[in-house]
Motif scaffolding. Sequence first.
Motif, PDB file in Angstrom:
ATOM      1  N   GLU A 169       8.348   5.121 -13.156  1.00 13.19           N
ATOM      2  CA  GLU A 169       6.976   4.927 -13.635  1.00 13.19           C
ATOM      3  C   GLU A 169       6.585   5.924 -14.726  1.00 13.19           C
ATOM      4  O   GLU A 169       5.609   5.720 -15.432  1.00 13.19           O
ATOM      5  CB  GLU A 169       5.968   4.975 -12.485  1.00 13.19           C
ATOM      6  CG  GLU A 169       5.838   6.325 -11.810  1.00 13.19           C
ATOM      7  CD  GLU A 169       6.765   6.524 -10.624  1.00 13.19           C
ATOM      8  OE1 GLU A 169       6.510   7.431  -9.832  1.00 13.19           O
ATOM      9  OE2 GLU A 169       7.762   5.775 -10.489  1.00 13.19           O
ATOM     10  N   PRO A 185       5.422   2.531  -8.210  1.00 11.48           N
ATOM     11  CA  PRO A 185       4.682   3.404  -7.304  1.00 11.48           C
ATOM     12  C   PRO A 185       3.527   2.732  -6.568  1.00 11.48           C
ATOM     13  O   PRO A 185       3.037   3.265  -5.579  1.00 11.48           O
ATOM     14  CB  PRO A 185       4.146   4.498  -8.227  1.00 11.48           C
ATOM     15  CG  PRO A 185       4.005   3.821  -9.543  1.00 11.48           C
ATOM     16  CD  PRO A 185       5.140   2.831  -9.611  1.00 11.48           C
ATOM     17  N   ASP A 186       3.075   1.584  -7.031  1.00 13.96           N
ATOM     18  CA  ASP A 186       1.941   0.918  -6.389  1.00 13.96           C
ATOM     19  C   ASP A 186       2.371  -0.389  -5.738  1.00 13.96           C
ATOM     20  O   ASP A 186       3.201  -1.114  -6.275  1.00 13.96           O
ATOM     21  CB  ASP A 186       0.839   0.643  -7.421  1.00 13.96           C
ATOM     22  CG  ASP A 186       0.240   1.927  -7.954  1.00 13.96           C
ATOM     23  OD1 ASP A 186      -0.071   2.813  -7.136  1.00 13.96           O
ATOM     24  OD2 ASP A 186       0.102   2.052  -9.182  1.00 13.96           O
ATOM     25  N   LYS A 217       1.388  -2.770  -1.778  1.00  8.47           N
ATOM     26  CA  LYS A 217       0.454  -3.134  -0.712  1.00  8.47           C
ATOM     27  C   LYS A 217       0.974  -2.608   0.618  1.00  8.47           C
ATOM     28  O   LYS A 217       2.178  -2.582   0.864  1.00  8.47           O
ATOM     29  CB  LYS A 217       0.310  -4.661  -0.598  1.00  8.47           C
ATOM     30  CG  LYS A 217      -0.296  -5.332  -1.820  1.00  8.47           C
ATOM     31  CD  LYS A 217      -1.778  -5.112  -1.890  1.00  8.47           C
ATOM     32  CE  LYS A 217      -2.392  -5.892  -3.037  1.00  8.47           C
ATOM     33  NZ  LYS A 217      -3.829  -5.692  -3.122  1.00  8.47           N
ATOM     34  N   ASP A 262      -4.349  -2.059  -0.890  1.00  3.85           N
ATOM     35  CA  ASP A 262      -3.668  -1.395  -1.998  1.00  3.85           C
ATOM     36  C   ASP A 262      -3.067  -0.099  -1.477  1.00  3.85           C
ATOM     37  O   ASP A 262      -3.654   0.584  -0.626  1.00  3.85           O
ATOM     38  CB  ASP A 262      -4.642  -1.085  -3.131  1.00  3.85           C
ATOM     39  CG  ASP A 262      -5.109  -2.333  -3.847  1.00  3.85           C
ATOM     40  OD1 ASP A 262      -4.418  -3.378  -3.753  1.00  3.85           O
ATOM     41  OD2 ASP A 262      -6.161  -2.275  -4.506  1.00  3.85           O
ATOM     42  N   TYR A 263      -1.891   0.241  -1.995  1.00  4.20           N
ATOM     43  CA  TYR A 263      -1.217   1.446  -1.521  1.00  4.20           C
ATOM     44  C   TYR A 263      -0.453   2.084  -2.671  1.00  4.20           C
ATOM     45  O   TYR A 263       0.265   1.404  -3.401  1.00  4.20           O
ATOM     46  CB  TYR A 263      -0.255   1.116  -0.376  1.00  4.20           C
ATOM     47  CG  TYR A 263       0.337   2.342   0.267  1.00  4.20           C
ATOM     48  CD1 TYR A 263      -0.387   3.064   1.206  1.00  4.20           C
ATOM     49  CD2 TYR A 263       1.610   2.776  -0.072  1.00  4.20           C
ATOM     50  CE1 TYR A 263       0.147   4.201   1.795  1.00  4.20           C
ATOM     51  CE2 TYR A 263       2.151   3.911   0.519  1.00  4.20           C
ATOM     52  CZ  TYR A 263       1.419   4.622   1.446  1.00  4.20           C
ATOM     53  OH  TYR A 263       1.935   5.742   2.027  1.00  4.20           O
ATOM     54  N   HIS A 264      -0.641   3.390  -2.834  1.00  2.00           N
ATOM     55  CA  HIS A 264       0.144   4.160  -3.807  1.00  2.00           C
ATOM     56  C   HIS A 264       1.171   4.964  -3.025  1.00  2.00           C
ATOM     57  O   HIS A 264       0.815   5.792  -2.193  1.00  2.00           O
ATOM     58  CB  HIS A 264      -0.752   5.090  -4.630  1.00  2.00           C
ATOM     59  CG  HIS A 264       0.022   5.883  -5.632  1.00  2.00           C
ATOM     60  ND1 HIS A 264       0.427   5.350  -6.838  1.00  2.00           N
ATOM     61  CD2 HIS A 264       0.496   7.151  -5.598  1.00  2.00           C
ATOM     62  CE1 HIS A 264       1.100   6.258  -7.503  1.00  2.00           C
ATOM     63  NE2 HIS A 264       1.157   7.362  -6.770  1.00  2.00           N
ATOM     64  N   PHE A 265       2.434   4.695  -3.282  1.00  2.00           N
ATOM     65  CA  PHE A 265       3.500   5.402  -2.588  1.00  2.00           C
ATOM     66  C   PHE A 265       3.618   6.818  -3.150  1.00  2.00           C
ATOM     67  O   PHE A 265       3.664   7.001  -4.366  1.00  2.00           O
ATOM     68  CB  PHE A 265       4.826   4.654  -2.754  1.00  2.00           C
ATOM     69  CG  PHE A 265       4.853   3.357  -2.008  1.00  2.00           C
ATOM     70  CD1 PHE A 265       5.373   3.280  -0.737  1.00  2.00           C
ATOM     71  CD2 PHE A 265       4.324   2.202  -2.582  1.00  2.00           C
ATOM     72  CE1 PHE A 265       5.382   2.084  -0.040  1.00  2.00           C
ATOM     73  CE2 PHE A 265       4.322   1.002  -1.891  1.00  2.00           C
ATOM     74  CZ  PHE A 265       4.850   0.943  -0.614  1.00  2.00           C
ATOM     75  N   PRO A 266       3.668   7.823  -2.292  1.00  2.00           N
ATOM     76  CA  PRO A 266       3.768   9.201  -2.784  1.00  2.00           C
ATOM     77  C   PRO A 266       5.121   9.449  -3.455  1.00  2.00           C
ATOM     78  O   PRO A 266       6.091   8.723  -3.229  1.00  2.00           O
ATOM     79  CB  PRO A 266       3.612  10.047  -1.517  1.00  2.00           C
ATOM     80  CG  PRO A 266       3.914   9.144  -0.385  1.00  2.00           C
ATOM     81  CD  PRO A 266       3.623   7.745  -0.837  1.00  2.00           C
ATOM     82  N   GLU A 267       5.173  10.502  -4.262  1.00  2.00           N
ATOM     83  CA  GLU A 267       6.406  10.840  -4.970  1.00  2.00           C
ATOM     84  C   GLU A 267       7.538  11.209  -4.030  1.00  2.00           C
ATOM     85  O   GLU A 267       8.691  11.245  -4.433  1.00  2.00           O
ATOM     86  CB  GLU A 267       6.151  11.988  -5.955  1.00  2.00           C
ATOM     87  CG  GLU A 267       5.291  11.573  -7.123  1.00  2.00           C
ATOM     88  CD  GLU A 267       5.049  12.700  -8.099  1.00  2.00           C
ATOM     89  OE1 GLU A 267       5.345  13.872  -7.772  1.00  2.00           O
ATOM     90  OE2 GLU A 267       4.553  12.400  -9.192  1.00  2.00           O
TER      91      GLU A 267
END
Length: 113
Positions: A14, A52-53, A55, A64-69
């Motif tokens: 990303e 990175p984004d 569900k 909605d979900y943002h996956f952490p690094e």
Amino acid sequence: MLTFFGGNMALRYENLAMADKEAQQRHTAAWSAWMAELMKSGQLEVGYPLAPDGKRIDTEGAHDYHFPETTEGGFIVIKVETLEQAVEIANSSPIIKNGGYVMVRPCGEMMKE
């Protein structure tokens, strides 16, 4: 299945478009060459970087979900005879030289009726 974690976050899928052009080219060339070798040997079945984004789905629905690094940045599925062969392939992955790590996990077979 090999899942890829960590490494230089500036070169993560990303973020790659924002990286220095020379770094982008080196990074892309390393991954392209590695994947091409796996395809040539017939070991690569499928693989993708992960955005990175997405569900999160649970009993309350989709969110909605943002996956952490700290989560995986991509995966490949390879065809090998032993776990040790998979480890050898993982050790040659560009992410290792980039400061990341690889989790190696056998895939089970689906039951056929």
